[in-house]
Write an enzyme that holds these catalytic residues in place. Structure first.
Site, PDB file in Angstrom:
ATOM      1  N   GLY A  67       0.855  -1.090   0.114  1.00  0.00           N
ATOM      2  CA  GLY A  67      -0.017  -0.445   0.173  1.00  0.00           C
ATOM      3  C   GLY A  67       0.778   1.563  -0.147  1.00  0.00           C
ATOM      4  O   GLY A  67       1.603   0.878   0.480  1.00  0.00           O
ATOM      5  N   GLN A  72       3.216   9.862   1.689  1.00  0.00           N
ATOM      6  CA  GLN A  72       4.343   9.473   1.118  1.00  0.00           C
ATOM      7  C   GLN A  72       5.135   9.790   0.284  1.00  0.00           C
ATOM      8  O   GLN A  72       6.260   9.826  -0.266  1.00  0.00           O
ATOM      9  CB  GLN A  72       4.208   7.766   1.251  1.00  0.00           C
ATOM     10  CG  GLN A  72       3.847   7.168   2.982  1.00  0.00           C
ATOM     11  CD  GLN A  72       3.663   5.389   2.475  1.00  0.00           C
ATOM     12  OE1 GLN A  72       2.344   5.499   1.694  1.00  0.00           O
ATOM     13  NE2 GLN A  72       4.703   4.695   3.344  1.00  0.00           N
ATOM     14  N   CYS A 111       6.318  -0.409   6.527  1.00  0.00           N
ATOM     15  CA  CYS A 111       6.019   0.748   6.287  1.00  0.00           C
ATOM     16  C   CYS A 111       6.820   1.133   5.465  1.00  0.00           C
ATOM     17  O   CYS A 111       8.071   1.245   5.539  1.00  0.00           O
ATOM     18  CB  CYS A 111       6.120   1.734   7.603  1.00  0.00           C
ATOM     19  SG  CYS A 111       5.419   3.223   6.732  1.00  0.00           S
ATOM     20  N   LEU A 112       6.926   1.319   3.998  1.00  0.00           N
ATOM     21  CA  LEU A 112       7.780   1.984   3.326  1.00  0.00           C
ATOM     22  C   LEU A 112       8.517   3.695   3.573  1.00  0.00           C
ATOM     23  O   LEU A 112       9.700   3.423   3.270  1.00  0.00           O
ATOM     24  CB  LEU A 112       6.813   2.328   1.726  1.00  0.00           C
ATOM     25  CG  LEU A 112       6.336   0.700   0.968  1.00  0.00           C
ATOM     26  CD1 LEU A 112       5.833   1.394  -0.329  1.00  0.00           C
ATOM     27  CD2 LEU A 112       7.319  -0.073   0.748  1.00  0.00           C
ATOM     28  N   HIS A 153      -3.683   0.982   7.324  1.00  0.00           N
ATOM     29  CA  HIS A 153      -2.742   1.743   8.021  1.00  0.00           C
ATOM     30  C   HIS A 153      -2.754   2.684   6.987  1.00  0.00           C
ATOM     31  O   HIS A 153      -1.959   3.343   7.292  1.00  0.00           O
ATOM     32  CB  HIS A 153      -1.594   0.307   6.960  1.00  0.00           C
ATOM     33  CG  HIS A 153       0.166   1.010   7.243  1.00  0.00           C
ATOM     34  ND1 HIS A 153       0.775   0.343   7.793  1.00  0.00           N
ATOM     35  CD2 HIS A 153       0.359   1.374   6.657  1.00  0.00           C
ATOM     36  CE1 HIS A 153       1.673   0.482   7.422  1.00  0.00           C
ATOM     37  NE2 HIS A 153       2.319   1.856   6.646  1.00  0.00           N
ATOM     38  N   GLU A 154      -3.225   2.756   5.327  1.00  0.00           N
ATOM     39  CA  GLU A 154      -2.717   3.492   4.249  1.00  0.00           C
ATOM     40  C   GLU A 154      -4.216   4.599   5.400  1.00  0.00           C
ATOM     41  O   GLU A 154      -3.585   6.382   4.394  1.00  0.00           O
ATOM     42  CB  GLU A 154      -3.016   3.065   3.391  1.00  0.00           C
ATOM     43  CG  GLU A 154      -2.468   2.040   2.444  1.00  0.00           C
ATOM     44  CD  GLU A 154      -1.095   2.060   2.790  1.00  0.00           C
ATOM     45  OE1 GLU A 154      -0.632   3.441   2.982  1.00  0.00           O
ATOM     46  OE2 GLU A 154       0.010   1.886   3.253  1.00  0.00           O
ATOM     47  N   HIS A 157      -2.620   7.033   6.929  1.00  0.00           N
ATOM     48  CA  HIS A 157      -1.226   7.660   7.190  1.00  0.00           C
ATOM     49  C   HIS A 157      -1.789   9.576   6.299  1.00  0.00           C
ATOM     50  O   HIS A 157      -1.273  10.011   6.728  1.00  0.00           O
ATOM     51  CB  HIS A 157      -0.543   7.570   5.484  1.00  0.00           C
ATOM     52  CG  HIS A 157       0.290   6.024   5.461  1.00  0.00           C
ATOM     53  ND1 HIS A 157       1.573   6.778   6.524  1.00  0.00           N
ATOM     54  CD2 HIS A 157       0.964   4.879   5.838  1.00  0.00           C
ATOM     55  CE1 HIS A 157       3.069   6.020   6.458  1.00  0.00           C
ATOM     56  NE2 HIS A 157       2.351   4.843   5.789  1.00  0.00           N
TER      57      HIS A 157
HETATM   58 ZN    ZN Z   1       2.766   3.493   5.787  1.00  0.00          ZN
END
Ligand code: ZN
Length: 189
Positions: A67, A72, A111-112, A153-154, A157
């Site tokens: 995701g 991000q 997480c990226l 999670h997204e 963000h």
């Molecule tokens: Zn993340």
């Protein structure tokens, strides 16, 4: 094992590894302030939005993510892309969680935007999400398991909330030790 931000490392060929590093260099890394900011509702479903969605899908795939949220990539718009199981990736615009199951589960998340970090996070086991698609159409999704975890999670963000804000104090402390000092992006992995 669920890992909402990131697919587990595996054997990758050099070309894929180069793509992954290039993609990650375009993903904002903790503690970039944009990760703590609230994204704004999308009002026009125009070509800019289509281009953003396509770019985010490509970055997510190249970075082996499950995701990726607008914040991000430095865009404070309420958009995220995710990979629901085996099918095509999906983009959700202006997502809202309508319902969460009472039942929840704690599992490791990455997480990226936080390379090398995995922490336990408690999430509802299933959620009902309402959103627009990138053309403005209305969607209502019933998500369970890993897909529900990724969506939560997204959406976090988009509200400037990170897994560090959701985990226990010890895990947070250990994660911060990994995140500081910041490595030069793309240099070591
Ligand atoms: Zn993340």
């Amino acid at each position: 094992m669920a890992d909402a931000g990131q697919v587990l490392e595996e054997e990758r060929d050099p070309r894929e590894e180069a793509l992954r590093v290039a993609a990650l260099s375009q993903v904002r890394q903790y503690p970039d302030p944009v990760l703590k900011m609230q994204a704004r509702e999308v009002e026009s479903f125009d070509d800019d939005l289509q281009r953003l969605v396509e770019r985010m899908k490509r970055l997510m795939k190249d970075a082996y993510g499950l995701g990726l949220a607008g914040n991000q990539v430095g865009i404070l718009r309420r958009v995220f892309v995710f990979q629901p199981g085996e099918g095509d990736s999906l983009a959700l615009v202006n997502p809202r969680i309508l319902e969460r199951s009472d039942e929840s589960e704690t599992d490791q998340e990455g997480c990226l935007s936080m390379q090398g970090v995995r922490v336990p996070v408690e999430r509802a086991l299933s959620v009902t999400v309402e959103a627009n698609d990138p053309d403005g159409g209305e969607l209502r999704l019933e998500l369970t398991g890993l897909t529900a975890r990724v969506a939560q999670h997204e959406i976090d963000h988009l509200d400037g909330v990170l897994i560090l804000d959701r985990t226990d104090a010890d895990s947070r402390r250990e994660a911060l030790a990994v995140l500081r000092p910041q490595p030069v992006l793309g240099a070591s992995r």
